[in-house]
Design a protein around this motif. Structure first.
Motif, PDB file in Angstrom:
ATOM      1  N   THR A   1      17.734 -11.460 -13.489  1.00  0.00           N
ATOM      2  CA  THR A   1      18.629 -10.442 -12.717  1.00  0.00           C
ATOM      3  C   THR A   1      19.561 -11.228 -11.765  1.00  0.00           C
ATOM      4  O   THR A   1      20.363 -10.583 -11.130  1.00  0.00           O
ATOM      5  CB  THR A   1      17.956  -9.563 -12.034  1.00  0.00           C
ATOM      6  OG1 THR A   1      17.045 -10.169 -10.890  1.00  0.00           O
ATOM      7  CG2 THR A   1      16.631  -8.657 -12.854  1.00  0.00           C
TER       8      THR A   1
ATOM      9  N   GLU B   1      18.265  -3.192  -6.121  1.00  0.00           N
ATOM     10  CA  GLU B   1      18.482  -3.030  -7.654  1.00  0.00           C
ATOM     11  C   GLU B   1      17.572  -3.914  -8.806  1.00  0.00           C
ATOM     12  O   GLU B   1      17.650  -3.821  -9.976  1.00  0.00           O
ATOM     13  CB  GLU B   1      20.082  -3.198  -8.023  1.00  0.00           C
ATOM     14  CG  GLU B   1      20.727  -2.090  -7.309  1.00  0.00           C
ATOM     15  CD  GLU B   1      20.503  -0.718  -7.841  1.00  0.00           C
ATOM     16  OE1 GLU B   1      20.211  -0.580  -9.155  1.00  0.00           O
ATOM     17  OE2 GLU B   1      20.087   0.064  -6.853  1.00  0.00           O
ATOM     18  N   SER B   2      17.218  -5.033  -8.103  1.00  0.00           N
ATOM     19  CA  SER B   2      16.390  -6.058  -8.902  1.00  0.00           C
ATOM     20  C   SER B   2      15.386  -5.251  -9.959  1.00  0.00           C
ATOM     21  O   SER B   2      15.253  -5.862 -11.302  1.00  0.00           O
ATOM     22  CB  SER B   2      15.960  -7.238  -8.208  1.00  0.00           C
ATOM     23  OG  SER B   2      16.987  -7.917  -7.538  1.00  0.00           O
TER      24      SER B   2
ATOM     25  N   LYS C   1      15.102  -2.206 -11.221  1.00  0.00           N
ATOM     26  CA  LYS C   1      15.657  -1.522 -12.055  1.00  0.00           C
ATOM     27  C   LYS C   1      16.301  -2.254 -13.197  1.00  0.00           C
ATOM     28  O   LYS C   1      16.015  -2.087 -14.417  1.00  0.00           O
ATOM     29  CB  LYS C   1      16.696  -0.408 -11.600  1.00  0.00           C
ATOM     30  CG  LYS C   1      16.553   0.529 -10.954  1.00  0.00           C
ATOM     31  CD  LYS C   1      17.545   1.438 -10.246  1.00  0.00           C
ATOM     32  CE  LYS C   1      17.235   2.312  -9.269  1.00  0.00           C
ATOM     33  NZ  LYS C   1      18.296   3.211  -8.701  1.00  0.00           N
ATOM     34  N   LYS C   2      16.914  -3.415 -12.673  1.00  0.00           N
ATOM     35  CA  LYS C   2      17.492  -4.323 -13.759  1.00  0.00           C
ATOM     36  C   LYS C   2      16.490  -5.051 -14.676  1.00  0.00           C
ATOM     37  O   LYS C   2      16.663  -5.485 -15.745  1.00  0.00           O
ATOM     38  CB  LYS C   2      18.610  -5.100 -13.069  1.00  0.00           C
ATOM     39  CG  LYS C   2      19.503  -6.115 -14.026  1.00  0.00           C
ATOM     40  CD  LYS C   2      20.727  -6.845 -13.355  1.00  0.00           C
ATOM     41  CE  LYS C   2      21.466  -7.524 -14.274  1.00  0.00           C
ATOM     42  NZ  LYS C   2      22.354  -8.208 -13.642  1.00  0.00           N
TER      43      LYS C   2
ATOM     44  N   LEU D   1      12.582   3.785  -1.461  1.00  0.00           N
ATOM     45  CA  LEU D   1      12.744   3.048  -2.563  1.00  0.00           C
ATOM     46  C   LEU D   1      11.391   2.987  -3.150  1.00  0.00           C
ATOM     47  O   LEU D   1      11.353   2.758  -4.464  1.00  0.00           O
ATOM     48  CB  LEU D   1      13.352   1.820  -2.627  1.00  0.00           C
ATOM     49  CG  LEU D   1      13.265   0.746  -3.553  1.00  0.00           C
ATOM     50  CD1 LEU D   1      14.506   1.370  -4.592  1.00  0.00           C
ATOM     51  CD2 LEU D   1      14.063  -0.539  -3.238  1.00  0.00           C
TER      52      LEU D   1
ATOM     53  N   THR E   1      10.782   4.789  -6.476  1.00  0.00           N
ATOM     54  CA  THR E   1      11.497   4.180  -7.477  1.00  0.00           C
ATOM     55  C   THR E   1      10.479   3.268  -8.127  1.00  0.00           C
ATOM     56  O   THR E   1      10.399   3.317  -9.405  1.00  0.00           O
ATOM     57  CB  THR E   1      12.733   3.713  -7.291  1.00  0.00           C
ATOM     58  OG1 THR E   1      13.522   4.672  -6.494  1.00  0.00           O
ATOM     59  CG2 THR E   1      13.610   3.030  -8.370  1.00  0.00           C
TER      60      THR E   1
END
Length: 197
Positions: free
Chosen positions: A13, A46-47, A49-50, A78, A81
């Motif tokens: 990522t 975001e890491s 999710k990516k 978070l 998520t």
């Protein structure tokens, strides 16, 4: 007889791979690396999710999801998520997580809060932990012991403690891995620890 290689800690990522990700994965496969575990932590929130997205694009890539101690200022919302992402079939671990008191880029209290939340998540989903510990080995060990993280175990990546600490980790179902720095000219102490282990 061939050996099947697994890269247990890669950061696909990272911005460096945005242009040639497919080529990087192909070169790994051509070199005999059958599986890459892409760490979904370390480049902000975001890491994770990516990392999962990449694992869904390439069958040779698995993912971990977590909040790195450097990013422990992230909003605790978070965690919802991460909970969802952790259930993905391609997610094989939680992390990398723990405490980094060497760089100290996030307040210690935040690091501990996120670490505890991720240990709890790992136990909840039954997946091992990937541990990033710098200048906080005892604190980390105490939390893992207290929270009974031995249920899921995991790995201390970039291990830099001594062989006695490695034995203590083994007692709570954790392995160690050594970074590339073990090849540095002045890394005699680290090589000796690896020999003893």
């Amino acid at each position: 007889m061939s050996i099947e290689l697994i890269d247990s800690h890669t950061h696909l990522t990272a911005p460096d791979f945005s242009e040639d990700l497919a080529d990087v994965i192909k070169r790994a496969a051509d070199s005999g690396v059958k599986i890459l575990i892409n760490i979904g932590a370390g480049y902000g929130a975001e890491s994770a999710k990516k990392a999962v997205e990449i694992s869904e694009m390439y069958s040779s890539v698995k993912a971990s999801v977590g909040i790195h101690p450097h990013n422990a200022q992230a909003d605790m919302s978070l965690l919802q998520t991460l909970n969802k992402l952790a259930l993905n079939k391609n997610v094989v671990a939680i992390g990398e997580t723990v405490l980094d008191f060497f760089r100290d880029w996030s307040p210690k209290e935040n690091q501990e809060t996120w670490f505890r939340a991720q240990v709890e998540l790992a136990i909840q989903v039954g997946k091992p932990l990937i541990i990033h510990s710098r200048s906080a080995a005892e604190e980390c060990f105490n939390i893992l012991s207290e929270m009974k993280a031995s249920q899921v175990g995991g790995v201390f990546h970039c291990f830099a403690e001594d062989e006695k600490f490695a034995e203590r980790l083994c007692d709570i179902n954790f392995l160690v891995s050594f970074p590339g720095s073990i090849t540095f000219k002045k890394a005699d102490k680290l090589r000796e620890i690896a020999r003893k282990i």
